[in-house]
Design an enzyme around this catalytic site. Structure first.
Site, short mmCIF file in Angstrom:
data_model
loop_
_atom_site.label_atom_id
_atom_site.label_comp_id
_atom_site.label_asym_id
_atom_site.label_seq_id
_atom_site.Cartn_x
_atom_site.Cartn_y
_atom_site.Cartn_z
N GLY A 61 11.21 51.46 27.07
CA GLY A 61 10.01 50.67 26.80
C GLY A 61 8.73 51.46 26.64
N ASN A 97 8.79 46.02 13.45
CA ASN A 97 9.68 46.98 14.11
C ASN A 97 9.07 48.37 13.98
OD1 ASN A 97 12.11 47.97 15.35
ND2 ASN A 97 12.82 48.63 13.34
N ASP A 137 16.73 48.22 9.20
CA ASP A 137 15.57 49.11 9.02
C ASP A 137 14.99 49.03 7.61
OD1 ASP A 137 15.77 49.96 11.67
OD2 ASP A 137 17.28 51.45 11.14
N GLU A 140 4.65 57.52 17.30
CA GLU A 140 5.01 56.10 17.41
C GLU A 140 3.99 55.38 18.28
OE1 GLU A 140 9.12 55.24 18.41
OE2 GLU A 140 9.77 57.14 17.57
N MET A 170 18.03 47.08 20.85
CA MET A 170 19.22 47.68 20.25
C MET A 170 20.27 46.65 19.82
SD MET A 170 18.20 50.69 20.13
CE MET A 170 19.60 51.72 19.69
N HIS A 215 10.37 52.34 13.73
CA HIS A 215 11.59 53.10 13.47
C HIS A 215 11.24 54.60 13.42
CE1 HIS A 215 15.61 53.92 12.06
NE2 HIS A 215 15.08 54.71 11.14
N ARG A 270 26.40 35.97 17.73
CA ARG A 270 25.03 36.47 17.55
C ARG A 270 24.06 35.35 17.26
NH1 ARG A 270 25.83 40.63 13.07
NH2 ARG A 270 23.60 40.35 12.86
N ASN A 313 7.29 52.38 23.80
CA ASN A 313 6.46 51.75 22.76
C ASN A 313 5.86 50.44 23.25
OD1 ASN A 313 6.37 53.19 20.06
ND2 ASN A 313 8.53 53.40 20.61
N GLU A 322 18.31 43.33 6.12
CA GLU A 322 18.99 44.63 6.07
C GLU A 322 18.46 45.55 7.15
OE1 GLU A 322 21.53 45.62 3.88
OE2 GLU A 322 21.52 43.45 3.56
#
Ligand code: GRF
Length: 217
Positions: free
Chosen positions: A14, A109, A147, A176, A92, A111, A67, A16, A145
């Site tokens: 955690g 997000n 990332d 980041e 994740m 990345h 899911r 970020n 899709e």
């Protein structure tokens, strides 16, 4: 001023999330974190969130038949907290297209690569193996899709001679922590919008700082 209500799904340490929480600790910042949500009971980031006085929740994906059911529970919990924007921070689990569409243009997000290069895992190892001179990180709106999605902000990190994946990861992570709060600020201020799967900005700027690596003689 009404601050944008943000939910932050995490799975691990955690850092970020903590960078976002530090920015949001300033009452003048245009967003506030109302919920940090983990799919892992023992995620270290949960403790960090509580230290900021942020409400936390755990929804273990293992307790759901599929899911879609897990994603629906996550959306329900985020919405119960009044979340208006979701900032994924080391979460994740892959979300279903249904979840991503529900939160379309309200889901960010971070990345650890200069997208669209190196989608997926082990980005630093792969950047070293590919021999790129510039690596970095990206904040983007999420699409189904992996990332993929409109890019809000990127920071380039030169690869240094003798770099290991760990050394490179440390320098990228520092970036980041700079760009995620900055991107959140822009989104919360309404300074960006998505047009034709690209981000357009309310204000123009002129960034003529050339970044060349190796440096020009
Ligand atoms: C970061 O490298 C982020 O870019 C990636 O997952 C990692 C999460 O680290 N999506 P942390 O939990 O924020 O420290």
């Amino acid at each position: 001023m009404a601050r944008l209500k943000v939910g932050v799904p995490i799975s691990g340490r955690g850092s970020n999330m903590a960078a976002l929480a530090e920015a949001c600790a300033d009452p003048a910042f245009p967003a506030e974190i109302v919920l940090v949500l983990s799919n892992e009971q023992g995620a270290a980031g949960l403790e960090r969130a509580r230290a900021f006085g942020i409400e936390t929740a755990t929804i273990d994906h293992r307790g759901f038949p599929d899911r879609a059911a897990f994603d629906a529970a996550v959306t329900a919990r985020l919405e119960a907290a009044g979340v208006e924007l979701v900032c994924l921070a080391g979460f994740m689990r892959l979300f279903t297209a249904g979840f991503v569409e529900h939160w379309r243009d309200r889901l960010l997000n971070i990345h650890p690569s200069l997208l669209p290069a190196f989608r997926g895992l082990n980005t630093h190892e792969r950047a070293l193996a590919a021999g790129v001179r510039l690596h970095g990180c990206t904040v983007h709106f999420v699409r189904p899709e992996l990332d993929d999605g409109p890019i809000v902000m990127q920071s380039a990190v030169p690869v240094q001679p003798g770099d290991t994946a760990e050394r490179l990861a440390t320098r990228v992570l520092a970036q980041e922590h700079r760009i995620y709060p900055a991107a959140l600020r822009m989104v919360a201020e309404g300074a960006v919008r998505v047009e034709g799967e690209r981000v357009v900005y309310r204000n123009d700027w002129n960034n003529d700082g050339l970044l060349v690596d190796p440096p020009l003689a």
